[in-house]
Motif scaffolding. Structure first.
Motif, PDB file in Angstrom:
ATOM      1  N   GLY A   1       0.798  -1.210   0.000  1.00  0.00           N
ATOM      2  CA  GLY A   1       0.000   0.000   0.000  1.00  0.00           C
ATOM      3  C   GLY A   1       0.836   1.268   0.000  1.00  0.00           C
ATOM      4  N   VAL A   2       2.150   1.141   0.175  1.00  0.00           N
ATOM      5  CA  VAL A   2       3.051   2.295   0.153  1.00  0.00           C
ATOM      6  C   VAL A   2       4.012   2.189  -1.031  1.00  0.00           C
ATOM      7  CG1 VAL A   2       4.894   3.517   1.397  1.00  0.00           C
ATOM      8  CG2 VAL A   2       2.862   2.731   2.628  1.00  0.00           C
ATOM      9  N   VAL A   3       4.701   1.070  -1.138  1.00  0.00           N
ATOM     10  CA  VAL A   3       5.608   0.846  -2.264  1.00  0.00           C
ATOM     11  C   VAL A   3       4.891   0.087  -3.374  1.00  0.00           C
ATOM     12  CG1 VAL A   3       7.762  -0.264  -2.998  1.00  0.00           C
ATOM     13  CG2 VAL A   3       7.643   0.881  -0.770  1.00  0.00           C
ATOM     14  N   LEU A   4       4.086  -0.873  -2.990  1.00  0.00           N
ATOM     15  CA  LEU A   4       3.401  -1.739  -3.950  1.00  0.00           C
ATOM     16  C   LEU A   4       1.932  -1.870  -3.572  1.00  0.00           C
ATOM     17  CD1 LEU A   4       3.547  -3.904  -6.255  1.00  0.00           C
ATOM     18  CD2 LEU A   4       4.101  -5.558  -4.466  1.00  0.00           C
ATOM     19  N   ASP A   5       1.050  -1.686  -4.534  1.00  0.00           N
ATOM     20  CA  ASP A   5      -0.364  -1.954  -4.294  1.00  0.00           C
ATOM     21  C   ASP A   5      -0.590  -3.437  -4.531  1.00  0.00           C
ATOM     22  OD1 ASP A   5      -3.065  -2.167  -4.036  1.00  0.00           O
ATOM     23  OD2 ASP A   5      -3.571  -0.754  -5.626  1.00  0.00           O
ATOM     24  N   SER A   6      -0.503  -4.180  -3.447  1.00  0.00           N
ATOM     25  CA  SER A   6      -0.617  -5.638  -3.525  1.00  0.00           C
ATOM     26  C   SER A   6      -1.933  -6.144  -2.948  1.00  0.00           C
ATOM     27  CB  SER A   6       0.549  -6.266  -2.769  1.00  0.00           C
ATOM     28  OG  SER A   6       0.561  -5.789  -1.443  1.00  0.00           O
ATOM     29  N   SER A   7      -2.869  -5.240  -2.747  1.00  0.00           N
ATOM     30  CA  SER A   7      -4.109  -5.640  -2.075  1.00  0.00           C
ATOM     31  C   SER A   7      -4.875  -6.704  -2.861  1.00  0.00           C
ATOM     32  CB  SER A   7      -5.002  -4.423  -1.813  1.00  0.00           C
ATOM     33  OG  SER A   7      -5.332  -3.776  -3.020  1.00  0.00           O
ATOM     34  N   VAL A   8      -4.916  -6.584  -4.163  1.00  0.00           N
ATOM     35  CA  VAL A   8      -5.647  -7.568  -4.968  1.00  0.00           C
ATOM     36  C   VAL A   8      -5.006  -8.944  -4.832  1.00  0.00           C
ATOM     37  CG1 VAL A   8      -6.241  -8.242  -7.328  1.00  0.00           C
ATOM     38  CG2 VAL A   8      -6.541  -5.878  -6.607  1.00  0.00           C
ATOM     39  N   GLN A   9      -3.671  -8.985  -4.904  1.00  0.00           N
ATOM     40  CA  GLN A   9      -2.968 -10.261  -4.802  1.00  0.00           C
ATOM     41  C   GLN A   9      -3.127 -10.885  -3.407  1.00  0.00           C
ATOM     42  OE1 GLN A   9      -1.607  -7.357  -5.922  1.00  0.00           O
ATOM     43  NE2 GLN A   9      -0.492  -7.731  -7.822  1.00  0.00           N
ATOM     44  N   HIS A  10      -3.037 -10.050  -2.355  1.00  0.00           N
ATOM     45  CA  HIS A  10      -3.215 -10.577  -1.003  1.00  0.00           C
ATOM     46  C   HIS A  10      -4.638 -11.079  -0.784  1.00  0.00           C
ATOM     47  CE1 HIS A  10       0.568 -10.069   1.041  1.00  0.00           C
ATOM     48  NE2 HIS A  10       0.697  -8.861   0.540  1.00  0.00           N
ATOM     49  N   LYS A  11      -5.609 -10.326  -1.264  1.00  0.00           N
ATOM     50  CA  LYS A  11      -7.010 -10.732  -1.102  1.00  0.00           C
ATOM     51  C   LYS A  11      -7.249 -12.070  -1.798  1.00  0.00           C
ATOM     52  CE  LYS A  11     -11.651  -8.773  -1.277  1.00  0.00           C
ATOM     53  NZ  LYS A  11     -12.442  -9.689  -2.082  1.00  0.00           N
ATOM     54  N   LEU A  12      -6.745 -12.199  -3.033  1.00  0.00           N
ATOM     55  CA  LEU A  12      -6.890 -13.461  -3.759  1.00  0.00           C
ATOM     56  C   LEU A  12      -6.196 -14.609  -3.028  1.00  0.00           C
ATOM     57  CD1 LEU A  12      -6.347 -12.387  -7.482  1.00  0.00           C
ATOM     58  CD2 LEU A  12      -8.394 -13.438  -6.516  1.00  0.00           C
ATOM     59  N   ALA A  13      -5.023 -14.334  -2.448  1.00  0.00           N
ATOM     60  CA  ALA A  13      -4.281 -15.376  -1.734  1.00  0.00           C
ATOM     61  C   ALA A  13      -5.055 -15.844  -0.499  1.00  0.00           C
ATOM     62  CB  ALA A  13      -2.897 -14.871  -1.347  1.00  0.00           C
ATOM     63  N   PHE A  14      -5.645 -14.917   0.239  1.00  0.00           N
ATOM     64  CA  PHE A  14      -6.473 -15.307   1.385  1.00  0.00           C
ATOM     65  C   PHE A  14      -7.688 -16.107   0.926  1.00  0.00           C
ATOM     66  CE2 PHE A  14      -4.395 -11.970   4.024  1.00  0.00           C
ATOM     67  CZ  PHE A  14      -4.128 -12.745   5.138  1.00  0.00           C
ATOM     68  N   GLU A  15      -8.323 -15.654  -0.161  1.00  0.00           N
ATOM     69  CA  GLU A  15      -9.509 -16.353  -0.666  1.00  0.00           C
ATOM     70  C   GLU A  15      -9.173 -17.771  -1.114  1.00  0.00           C
ATOM     71  OE1 GLU A  15     -10.811 -13.521  -3.585  1.00  0.00           O
ATOM     72  OE2 GLU A  15     -11.978 -12.377  -2.110  1.00  0.00           O
ATOM     73  N   ARG A  16      -8.035 -17.935  -1.804  1.00  0.00           N
ATOM     74  CA  ARG A  16      -7.632 -19.273  -2.247  1.00  0.00           C
ATOM     75  C   ARG A  16      -7.261 -20.158  -1.064  1.00  0.00           C
ATOM     76  NH1 ARG A  16      -4.158 -17.892  -7.740  1.00  0.00           N
ATOM     77  NH2 ARG A  16      -5.904 -16.925  -8.820  1.00  0.00           N
ATOM     78  N   THR A  17      -6.640 -19.567  -0.043  1.00  0.00           N
ATOM     79  CA  THR A  17      -6.313 -20.320   1.171  1.00  0.00           C
ATOM     80  C   THR A  17      -7.596 -20.770   1.861  1.00  0.00           C
ATOM     81  OG1 THR A  17      -4.265 -19.060   1.446  1.00  0.00           O
ATOM     82  CG2 THR A  17      -5.068 -20.267   3.363  1.00  0.00           C
ATOM     83  N   ALA A  18      -8.554 -19.868   1.959  1.00  0.00           N
ATOM     84  CA  ALA A  18      -9.839 -20.214   2.581  1.00  0.00           C
ATOM     85  C   ALA A  18     -10.519 -21.331   1.797  1.00  0.00           C
ATOM     86  CB  ALA A  18     -10.737 -18.981   2.655  1.00  0.00           C
ATOM     87  N   GLU A  19     -10.466 -21.239   0.476  1.00  0.00           N
ATOM     88  CA  GLU A  19     -11.066 -22.279  -0.368  1.00  0.00           C
ATOM     89  C   GLU A  19     -10.377 -23.621  -0.133  1.00  0.00           C
ATOM     90  OE1 GLU A  19     -11.309 -23.160  -5.115  1.00  0.00           O
ATOM     91  OE2 GLU A  19     -11.685 -21.091  -4.457  1.00  0.00           O
ATOM     92  N   GLU A  20      -9.048 -23.631  -0.089  1.00  0.00           N
ATOM     93  CA  GLU A  20      -8.315 -24.870   0.172  1.00  0.00           C
ATOM     94  C   GLU A  20      -8.650 -25.457   1.540  1.00  0.00           C
ATOM     95  OE1 GLU A  20      -4.217 -23.972  -2.404  1.00  0.00           O
ATOM     96  OE2 GLU A  20      -4.091 -24.294  -0.244  1.00  0.00           O
ATOM     97  N   GLU A  21      -8.890 -24.580   2.501  1.00  0.00           N
ATOM     98  CA  GLU A  21      -9.173 -25.005   3.877  1.00  0.00           C
ATOM     99  C   GLU A  21     -10.657 -25.292   4.102  1.00  0.00           C
ATOM    100  OE1 GLU A  21      -6.873 -25.464   6.472  1.00  0.00           O
ATOM    101  OE2 GLU A  21      -5.444 -25.305   4.812  1.00  0.00           O
ATOM    102  N   GLY A  22     -11.493 -25.010   3.096  1.00  0.00           N
ATOM    103  CA  GLY A  22     -12.927 -25.221   3.237  1.00  0.00           C
ATOM    104  C   GLY A  22     -13.572 -24.275   4.240  1.00  0.00           C
ATOM    105  N   ARG A  23     -13.102 -23.030   4.275  1.00  0.00           N
ATOM    106  CA  ARG A  23     -13.597 -22.050   5.240  1.00  0.00           C
ATOM    107  C   ARG A  23     -14.192 -20.854   4.513  1.00  0.00           C
ATOM    108  NH1 ARG A  23     -11.934 -22.517  10.639  1.00  0.00           N
ATOM    109  NH2 ARG A  23     -10.384 -24.139  10.989  1.00  0.00           N
ATOM    110  N   ALA A  24     -15.127 -20.211   5.175  1.00  0.00           N
ATOM    111  CA  ALA A  24     -15.732 -18.986   4.651  1.00  0.00           C
ATOM    112  C   ALA A  24     -15.053 -17.791   5.310  1.00  0.00           C
ATOM    113  CB  ALA A  24     -17.223 -18.962   4.947  1.00  0.00           C
ATOM    114  N   LEU A  25     -14.990 -16.697   4.590  1.00  0.00           N
ATOM    115  CA  LEU A  25     -14.430 -15.461   5.135  1.00  0.00           C
ATOM    116  C   LEU A  25     -15.581 -14.536   5.515  1.00  0.00           C
ATOM    117  CD1 LEU A  25     -11.606 -15.054   2.497  1.00  0.00           C
ATOM    118  CD2 LEU A  25     -11.297 -15.575   4.924  1.00  0.00           C
ATOM    119  N   PRO A  26     -15.556 -13.967   6.729  1.00  0.00           N
ATOM    120  CA  PRO A  26     -16.655 -13.114   7.167  1.00  0.00           C
ATOM    121  C   PRO A  26     -16.675 -11.780   6.422  1.00  0.00           C
ATOM    122  CG  PRO A  26     -14.911 -13.107   8.799  1.00  0.00           C
ATOM    123  CD  PRO A  26     -14.524 -14.106   7.753  1.00  0.00           C
TER     124      PRO A  26
END
Length: 194
Positions: free
Chosen positions: A20-45
């Motif tokens: 958010g300061v040097v690199l706008d990586s929010s999209v990549q981080h959000k996707l990574a959390f979503e894919r992790t949640a999918e692999e773990e069979g969990r929902a994100l609130p």
């Protein structure tokens, strides 16, 4: 990767948060959390992602998402999420945020030492610096791998200041998250919010 401190450096330094300061990586981080949640069979609130800004992965998985408190499981989840993030980042063609290259060049010309202070794991910083072509622009880094307490605790910025061999009062933190601004101020540093 990191440059040596300049000869006759300025008597103050800049500490950069990363995401958010040097690199706008929010999209990549959000996707990574979503894919992790999918692999773990969990929902994100609802609203989960905003609560993650400036926090370490163990805090996110343990406190924000409440998935586990087991240290081994927290480490496993964090490692997997960050591997997914790096894969996504390196598959794209990332660019630093507007003005970052020019600012780093101006600071280098003025002999102002720069370091990174971030909750991001060191492997992510190494991969991103190479992908962005920013080798030699920073004189050190304190990452999520180096701390036991995440922001708003000032630990990461205090370690980054040590990398520059400067007292906290001679450092300015550039930060985009409220937890990071609080960490800078609690550490006795000036803070520039972006």
């Amino acid at each position: 990767m990191f440059a040596q401190l300049p000869e006759n450096p300025a008597d103050w330094g800049i500490l950069f948060d990363w995401d958010g300061v040097v690199l706008d990586s929010s999209v990549q981080h959000k996707l990574a959390f979503e894919r992790t949640a999918e692999e773990e069979g969990r929902a994100l609130p609802e609203g989960w992602f905003k609560l993650c800004f400036g926090r370490t992965n163990p805090t996110i998985f343990g406190e924000v998402l409440g998935w586990t408190q087991d240290p081994d499981q927290l480490r496993r989840l964090a490692d997997r999420k960050e591997q997914i993030y790096r894969d996504i980042l390196l598959a794209g063609k990332p660019e630093p945020l507007p003005g970052v290259r020019a600012l780093l060049a101006a600071l280098a010309e003025a002999r102002v030492p720069c370091a990174i202070g971030t909750a991001t794991p060191r492997q992510n910083i190494v991969a991103a610096i190479e992908a962005l072509g920013l080798e030699g622009c920073f004189h050190g880094a304190a990452t999520g791998d180096d701390v036991t307490r995440g922001k708003p605790d000032p630990q990461v910025f205090l370690l980054a200041a040590q990398a520059l061999k400067l007292p906290p009062a001679r450092c300015v933190v550039i930060e985009d998250a409220t937890y990071g601004i609080e960490a800078a101020l609690r550490g006795g540093m000036k803070a520039l919010a972006v």
